[in-house]
Design an enzyme around this catalytic site. Structure first.
Site, PDB file in Angstrom:
ATOM      1  N   CYS A   1     100.419  14.645  95.825  1.00 21.74           N
ATOM      2  CA  CYS A   1     100.970  15.166  94.569  1.00 21.74           C
ATOM      3  C   CYS A   1     101.462  16.605  94.701  1.00 21.74           C
ATOM      4  CB  CYS A   1      99.943  15.004  93.467  1.00 21.74           C
ATOM      5  SG  CYS A   1     100.720  14.885  91.851  1.00 21.74           S
TER       6      CYS A   1
ATOM      7  N   HIS B   1      96.609   9.595  93.684  1.00 25.28           N
ATOM      8  CA  HIS B   1      95.224  10.049  93.608  1.00 25.28           C
ATOM      9  C   HIS B   1      94.356   8.780  93.613  1.00 25.28           C
ATOM     10  CE1 HIS B   1      96.372  14.167  92.552  1.00 25.28           C
ATOM     11  NE2 HIS B   1      97.232  13.670  91.684  1.00 25.28           N
TER      12      HIS B   1
HETATM   13  N1  GLN Z   1     103.090  19.852  89.872  1.00 32.02           N
HETATM   14  C1  GLN Z   1     102.641  18.504  89.956  1.00 32.02           C
HETATM   15  C2  GLN Z   1     103.230  17.696  88.789  1.00 32.02           C
HETATM   16  O1  GLN Z   1     102.734  17.629  87.722  1.00 32.02           O
HETATM   17  C3  GLN Z   1     101.204  18.415  90.197  1.00 32.02           C
HETATM   18  C4  GLN Z   1     100.432  17.302  89.660  1.00 32.02           C
HETATM   19  C5  GLN Z   1      99.297  16.867  90.547  1.00 32.02           C
HETATM   20  O2  GLN Z   1      99.034  17.425  91.629  1.00 32.02           O
HETATM   21  N2  GLN Z   1      98.576  15.826  90.085  1.00 32.02           N
HETATM   22  O3  GLN Z   1     104.250  17.097  89.001  1.00 32.02           O
END
Ligand code: GLN
Length: 243
Positions: A93, A192
């Protein structure tokens, strides 16, 4: 045999329990008598990145990405060389977005990326992509599906080999129906879960690649008694596919 596992910026990039990926790698190595050393690399704790065999960069808020970027920029060249030399890197992410050229946040602010790989991420609407996700992997995995959870505002546009075709969920963006990227032994993904405990076959894929890099002739990993992990994986797929 022994592996050095680098957890990059664990204080800032560790959303939704992504540290579970480090714990999973360590456990699946220990169960095979493969020694591991975990290095928590941060702005206060520096280690020689050339010692690393597996690198993990977790997810984080847009702000955390910005904070980490400043320190990580100093290691951009060496990190790019590590990836070009087939070192195993898993970025999730925010960590995934950070290795691209840039990230445009929901207010239109540009958060620079390290530009180690040629892709970029941006908010297209203020609606986040949140939910369970299943991929048909492009890697030689058995079983081949990858399950996880995605929660990101940024949409990523890339020409690299994707980690997988999206069967359930969204993935990189709202239209391409692919998720993540694979380049040499670098895997960038929005999954995740954490992704590795949910997909033991992917954890083993990364461990094997790292051992082959370090010791050469490692054909395969010995099988573990991980029936419970596989039952949890199959249940997740049944629940998500039959929704
Ligand atoms: N900047 C990222 C987003 O929201 C991070 C989100 C994450 O790491 N879950 O797109």
């Amino acid at each position: 045999m022994q592996l050095n596992i680098f957890h990059m910026y664990p204080e800032q990039l560790n959303l939704y329990g992504d540290i579970g990926n480090i714990k999973c790698l360590k456990r699946r190595c220990t169960q095979r008598n493969i020694e591991t050393e975990i290095y928590n690399f941060s702005d206060e704790n520096k280690y020689d990145l050339n010692m690393g065999d597996i690198f993990f960069i977790g997810g984080g808020s847009d702000r955390s990405q910005q904070l980490v970027y400043k320190d990580f920029l100093e290691y951009k060249t060496i990190f790019k060389d590590l990836i070009e030399n087939n070192k195993v890197v898993l970025a999730v992410c925010g960590g995934y977005q950070l290795l691209g050229r840039k990230f445009i946040d929901k207010n239109g602010n540009e958060i620079p990326g390290l530009g180690i790989l040629d892709y970029e991420s941006k908010y297209l609407t203020d609606k986040r992509i949140i939910g369970n996700i299943i991929l048909e992997s492009t890697l030689d995995l058995e079983p081949n599906k990858i399950v996880g959870f995605e929660n990101h505002g940024g949409r990523t546009f890339s020409k690299y080999q994707p980690l997988g075709k999206v069967l359930v969920g969204k993935g990189n963006n709202d239209t391409d129906m692919v998720e993540g990227i694979v380049y040499h032994n670098y895997i960038g993904t929005y999954l995740h879960g954490p992704i590795l405990p949910k997909n033991p076959q992917l954890a083993d894929y990364l461990i094997l690649k790292a051992l082959q890099n370090k010791y050469g002739d490692v054909e395969e990993l010995n099988k573990l008694d991980d029936e419970i992990e596989h039952q949890a994986y199959q249940k997740a797929i049944r629940i998500m596919m039959n929704k």
